[in-house]
Design an enzyme around this catalytic site. Structure first.
Site, PDB file in Angstrom:
ATOM      1  CB  ALA A   1      14.398 114.244  40.253  1.00 55.06           C
TER       2      ALA A   1
ATOM      3  CB  CYS B   1      11.784 104.459  50.894  1.00 57.63           C
ATOM      4  SG  CYS B   1      10.095 105.630  50.887  1.00 57.63           S
TER       5      CYS B   1
HETATM    6  C1  LIG Z   1       9.871 108.619  46.105  1.00 58.28           C
HETATM    7  S1  LIG Z   1      10.348 110.113  45.962  1.00 58.28           S
HETATM    8  C2  LIG Z   1      11.922 110.170  44.433  1.00 58.28           C
HETATM    9  C3  LIG Z   1      13.279 110.218  46.126  1.00 58.28           C
HETATM   10  C4  LIG Z   1      14.319 111.446  44.832  1.00 58.28           C
HETATM   11  N1  LIG Z   1      14.348 110.071  44.435  1.00 58.28           N
HETATM   12  C5  LIG Z   1      15.542 111.455  46.223  1.00 58.28           C
HETATM   13  O1  LIG Z   1      16.241 110.781  45.967  1.00 58.28           O
HETATM   14  O2  LIG Z   1      15.183 112.797  46.558  1.00 58.28           O
HETATM   15  C6  LIG Z   1       8.752 109.805  44.320  1.00 58.28           C
HETATM   16  C7  LIG Z   1       9.186 111.759  43.761  1.00 58.28           C
HETATM   17  O3  LIG Z   1       8.033 111.097  42.234  1.00 58.28           O
HETATM   18  C8  LIG Z   1       6.687 111.792  41.923  1.00 58.28           C
HETATM   19  N2  LIG Z   1       6.324 111.910  40.882  1.00 58.28           N
HETATM   20  C9  LIG Z   1       5.355 111.473  40.804  1.00 58.28           C
HETATM   21  N3  LIG Z   1       4.386 110.783  40.230  1.00 58.28           N
HETATM   22  C10 LIG Z   1       5.583 111.173  39.360  1.00 58.28           C
HETATM   23  C11 LIG Z   1       5.310 110.684  38.173  1.00 58.28           C
HETATM   24  N4  LIG Z   1       4.471 110.854  36.963  1.00 58.28           N
HETATM   25  N5  LIG Z   1       6.080 111.510  36.790  1.00 58.28           N
HETATM   26  C12 LIG Z   1       7.375 111.791  37.813  1.00 58.28           C
HETATM   27  N6  LIG Z   1       7.911 112.361  38.991  1.00 58.28           N
HETATM   28  C13 LIG Z   1       6.286 111.848  39.552  1.00 58.28           C
HETATM   29  C14 LIG Z   1       6.728 112.685  43.098  1.00 58.28           C
HETATM   30  O4  LIG Z   1       6.537 113.842  42.944  1.00 58.28           O
HETATM   31  C15 LIG Z   1       7.908 112.458  44.351  1.00 58.28           C
HETATM   32  O5  LIG Z   1       8.842 114.036  44.586  1.00 58.28           O
END
Ligand SMILES: C[S@@+](CC[C@H](N)C(=O)[O-])C[C@H]1O[C@@H](n2cnc3c(N)ncnc32)[C@H](O)[C@@H]1O
Length: 443
Positions: A264, A380
């Protein structure tokens, strides 16, 4: 002149140089470092615009500038000490890509080197003079006229990834050009709080061409708009709005009140989903593994029916959900317009750990959705290892029936988004980040 710049360098160039150095020396992010430096050095108005252009342009072009510097210096840039190297990059950018006069670019670069690396003044002077003997098209002719990566400042592996992902290969150069054009700011008018038309009228922007909630701003600082301050709108690329809305609008059989956002942070899509959920008596659970990013989500979703959980999405357990978003951590190759340094910092060996994580998160999502419910897998990045291959491989590994839903009808106004069932957006075609969306329905 700034005291800390040694009296010789004008504040705009000094701030640009400090930004470039912080990005290379400390792995900083230009969009975070530059605003602080502008404030610290009291650089405003046209000077701030000039500093931004120099810093962002130099960082974006740095691989191609390095090729020119290496040829002019007759040595690889790794053999030039870092302060001199960054000063030369800034100087070469001015010579080859701006209207700054040759003597001004050269003299200010030598002054900069006099301040940060006095032992290299003669060397810097000679290199700048050699670079300034010909313009960028002539350098390109000399160094690689057929090399599109050099021409448009993209590493070869990124050019290859784009070529592989593009359905129309002839558009490659358009895509590379779009990546070098600063992205406009898009706002999302939160559904139920303000309409896109009213937000456009309030901000002086225009309603976006595709999404029901998108407003494009011509200029200005988006955080200053009252609608953003009052929580009626947030900054979000129109492509991000489209993929989140597609998940919310995809048909599901049966109940529709439990939504999950498994990745998120920082919360843009949770905020849009939360606004839609509020109108439909649904509730969103927003999972984020990084505590500081989970706090950003909490801030973004204040007042919305969203519960934030700081946990690894791969280990998250709960009752089944009706709709699940996996906006997976990725290389971000689809958003290079926004992050000038990203293309040179990312490496091909970033891919294997990321694709592993993407598959594990998507697998967790498929387990967390109920039969008849829907999962949206989003990146993205258009890199096929992160998009189609991740989806296909995860479906293969999942022990149960999965139907890939055609996502294109859920983006009614968007044309040219690929052959389906997934959607691929492109900066040069749609004016959005290169978002990928695959919708998966559990049988
Ligand atoms: C592409 S970003 C998401 C952007 C968000 N959906 C938005 O619109 O603002 C991916 C996110 O996944 C998180 N992330 C990475 N590994 C993860 C995990 N194992 N479980 C949950 N979140 C994770 C990252 O910290 C990052 O904040």
């Amino acid at each position: 002149m700034d005291a800390r710049s040694g009296h010789r360098v004008d504040p705009a160039r000094w701030v640009a140089f400090q930004t470039i150095s912080a990005v290379h020396r400390d792995d900083g992010y230009a969009n975070l470092v530059l605003p602080k430096l502008l404030t610290e050095h009291h650089v405003h108005g046209l000077d701030a615009a000039f500093a931004t252009e120099l810093a962002y342009g130099t960082l974006r072009q740095s691989g191609s500038l390095d090729a020119v510097i290496a040829a002019a210096a007759d040595r690889g840039v790794e053999r030039i000490d870092p302060p001199t190297r960054d000063a030369l990059r800034l100087g070469a950018y001015q010579l080859l890509h701006t209207r700054v006069a040759t003597h001004a670019a050269t003299n200010t670069t030598v002054d900069l080197v006099r301040t940060v690396a006095p032992g290299a003044i003669g060397f810097a002077n000679a290199v700048m003079r050699r670079i300034g003997r010909q313009d960028w098209p002539a350098w390109l002719d000399e160094l690689g006229p057929d090399d599109v990566g050099l021409r448009y400042a993209h590493p070869p592996w990124v050019v290859r990834a784009f070529r592989d992902a593009l359905d129309k290969k002839s558009e490659l150069e358009d895509l590379l050009v779009a990546d070098n054009t600063p992205a406009p700011v898009h706002l999302c008018a939160r559904p139920g709080r303000i309409t896109a038309a009213d937000l456009a009228a309030e901000t002086g922007g225009t309603v976006g061409p595709y999404g029901a909630y998108a407003v494009h701003l011509a200029e200005g600082s988006p955080g200053d708009h009252p609608a953003v301050k009052r929580g009626l709108a947030h900054v979000q690329d129109e492509g991000s709005q489209l993929v989140a809305t597609a998940l919310a609008d995809a048909p599901v059989d049966g109940p529709d009140s439990r939504w999950l956002d498994l990745c998120a942070g920082p919360g843009g899509k949770s905020a849009l989903l939360g606004s839609l959920a509020a109108l439909r008596d649904a509730r969103v659970t927003a999972v984020e593994v990084a505590p500081h990013r989970a706090r950003l989500v909490e801030h973004a979703v204040r007042g919305l029916p969203v519960d934030v959980v700081c946990e690894d999405g791969r280990e998250f357990e709960d009752d089944p959900f009706d709709r699940v978003l996996v906006d997976a951590p990725c290389t971000g190759l689809g958003a290079l317009r926004r992050r000038p340094e990203a293309r040179w910092r990312r490496q091909p060996n970033d891919l294997p750990p990321l694709t592993r994580l993407q598959r594990e998160l998507l697998l967790a999502a498929l387990r967390l959705v109920r039969p008849g419910g829907i999962v949206a897998y989003v990146t993205c990045s258009p890199h096929i290892n992160e998009t189609r291959m991740t989806v296909n491989e995860t479906i293969r590994r999942f022990d149960g029936g999965i139907e890939q839903v055609d996502a294109r009808p859920l983006m009614e106004n968007v044309t040219d988004s690929g052959d389906g069932p997934a959607v691929q957006l492109w900066p040069h075609r749609h004016g959005t980040d290169a978002m990928f969306l695959s919708l998966l329905k559990r049988a």
